[in-house]
Scaffold this motif. Sequence first.
Motif, PDB file in Angstrom:
ATOM      1  N   VAL A  37      -8.580 -23.192 -29.148  1.00  0.00           N
ATOM      2  CA  VAL A  37      -9.495 -24.325 -29.299  1.00  0.00           C
ATOM      3  C   VAL A  37     -10.683 -24.173 -28.361  1.00  0.00           C
ATOM      4  N   ASN A  38     -11.670 -25.031 -28.564  1.00  0.00           N
ATOM      5  CA  ASN A  38     -12.901 -24.947 -27.784  1.00  0.00           C
ATOM      6  C   ASN A  38     -12.669 -25.259 -26.306  1.00  0.00           C
ATOM      7  N   HIS A  39     -11.978 -26.373 -26.025  1.00  0.00           N
ATOM      8  CA  HIS A  39     -11.604 -26.678 -24.641  1.00  0.00           C
ATOM      9  C   HIS A  39     -10.243 -27.350 -24.608  1.00  0.00           C
ATOM     10  N   ASP A  40      -9.671 -27.491 -23.429  1.00  0.00           N
ATOM     11  CA  ASP A  40      -8.286 -27.947 -23.298  1.00  0.00           C
ATOM     12  C   ASP A  40      -8.130 -29.427 -23.632  1.00  0.00           C
ATOM     13  N   TYR A  79      -4.344 -22.233 -26.414  1.00  0.00           N
ATOM     14  CA  TYR A  79      -5.282 -21.387 -25.685  1.00  0.00           C
ATOM     15  C   TYR A  79      -6.671 -22.018 -25.840  1.00  0.00           C
ATOM     16  N   SER A  80      -7.532 -21.855 -24.829  1.00  0.00           N
ATOM     17  CA  SER A  80      -8.862 -22.460 -24.945  1.00  0.00           C
ATOM     18  C   SER A  80      -9.957 -21.492 -24.536  1.00  0.00           C
ATOM     19  N   ILE A  81     -11.125 -21.702 -25.121  1.00  0.00           N
ATOM     20  CA  ILE A  81     -12.292 -20.885 -24.813  1.00  0.00           C
ATOM     21  C   ILE A  81     -12.847 -21.264 -23.445  1.00  0.00           C
ATOM     22  N   SER A  82     -12.932 -22.558 -23.191  1.00  0.00           N
ATOM     23  CA  SER A  82     -13.387 -23.034 -21.887  1.00  0.00           C
ATOM     24  C   SER A  82     -12.253 -23.808 -21.231  1.00  0.00           C
ATOM     25  N   GLY A  83     -12.557 -24.569 -20.189  1.00  0.00           N
ATOM     26  CA  GLY A  83     -11.527 -25.284 -19.460  1.00  0.00           C
ATOM     27  C   GLY A  83     -11.297 -26.683 -19.994  1.00  0.00           C
ATOM     28  N   SER A 120     -11.180 -10.813 -23.537  1.00  0.00           N
ATOM     29  CA  SER A 120      -9.740 -11.077 -23.436  1.00  0.00           C
ATOM     30  C   SER A 120      -9.272 -11.999 -24.557  1.00  0.00           C
ATOM     31  N   LEU A 121     -10.118 -12.977 -24.912  1.00  0.00           N
ATOM     32  CA  LEU A 121      -9.762 -13.902 -25.986  1.00  0.00           C
ATOM     33  C   LEU A 121      -9.713 -13.193 -27.342  1.00  0.00           C
TER      34      LEU A 121
END
Length: 291
Positions: A183-186, A200-204, A218-219
Amino acid sequence: MFKKSLSIGLAFICTSAVADIVVSTTIYPLYSIVKEVGKDKVRLYNLIPFGAEAHGFDPTPQDMAKLSKSDIFIVSSDAMEPWKDKIVKSLKIQSEVFDMSKHVKLRNTEHDHNNSTIDPHYWVSLSNYILMTEAITKLLIEKDGANKEHYKKNSADYLAKVTALKNRFDTSMKTCTNKKILVNHDAFGYFADDYGVKQYSISGITPEDKPSAREISSLISLVKKEKINTVFFEEFASPKVAQAIANEAKIKTDTLRPAENITEEENKKGYGYLQIMEENLEKLKFAMNCK
């Protein structure tokens, strides 16, 4: 309290009569419940404008003016609204504040967000959303007992719809064969906890956090390793990184909405939290190979 509400005058007229109480909320999920339970008995104002990204919001002088005239100010959490305490103290409205985070089940996060380790996105869990609806119903009845039956009926009708949707989630999530999402963020940690999903997220914890080139690489490797078929982004955040990852991994992108906000047009059409979550369910079923 009622004298205070009535003194506001024409500025708070609702159709043919003055609403009995004035309620301000900070974020859309709170607004959505008050709207459904209160209906025409409540004059409702949400601080964060429709279409705005909730995490970066700062209140305006106009917001403070409206807050000063509210009988109830419903906030979501310190993590989501670090600015609220200063305003509450300035306006001397401590007695009007209702902190929803004290009425739901919270989870911790590994990220620090506004000096808090609490994950502020608790409304993404339908179980929490039910607790929120019950808490707001009780609050409105306490503040406006004369309309108790009005609030109880509206709440029961709305809770029936929320519970039906939760049952659909419960049934579908039991059939998934790859319970992993990117997803985009958590923002979906509560959903993930409810159903044993790995998020899993792209940002925090906020969508403004930008990953480095190394993190993006890594993603991409993660997507391939975990056989993830969709990279999710959010409507009110940039999709560029999600699209770059998906292009490299040769998979699709789609929106997955944490229901932090909606557009003004959606609100006018009656599109809201339930519709967002219904659409999320169908997308999640595809992403996690569910029946």
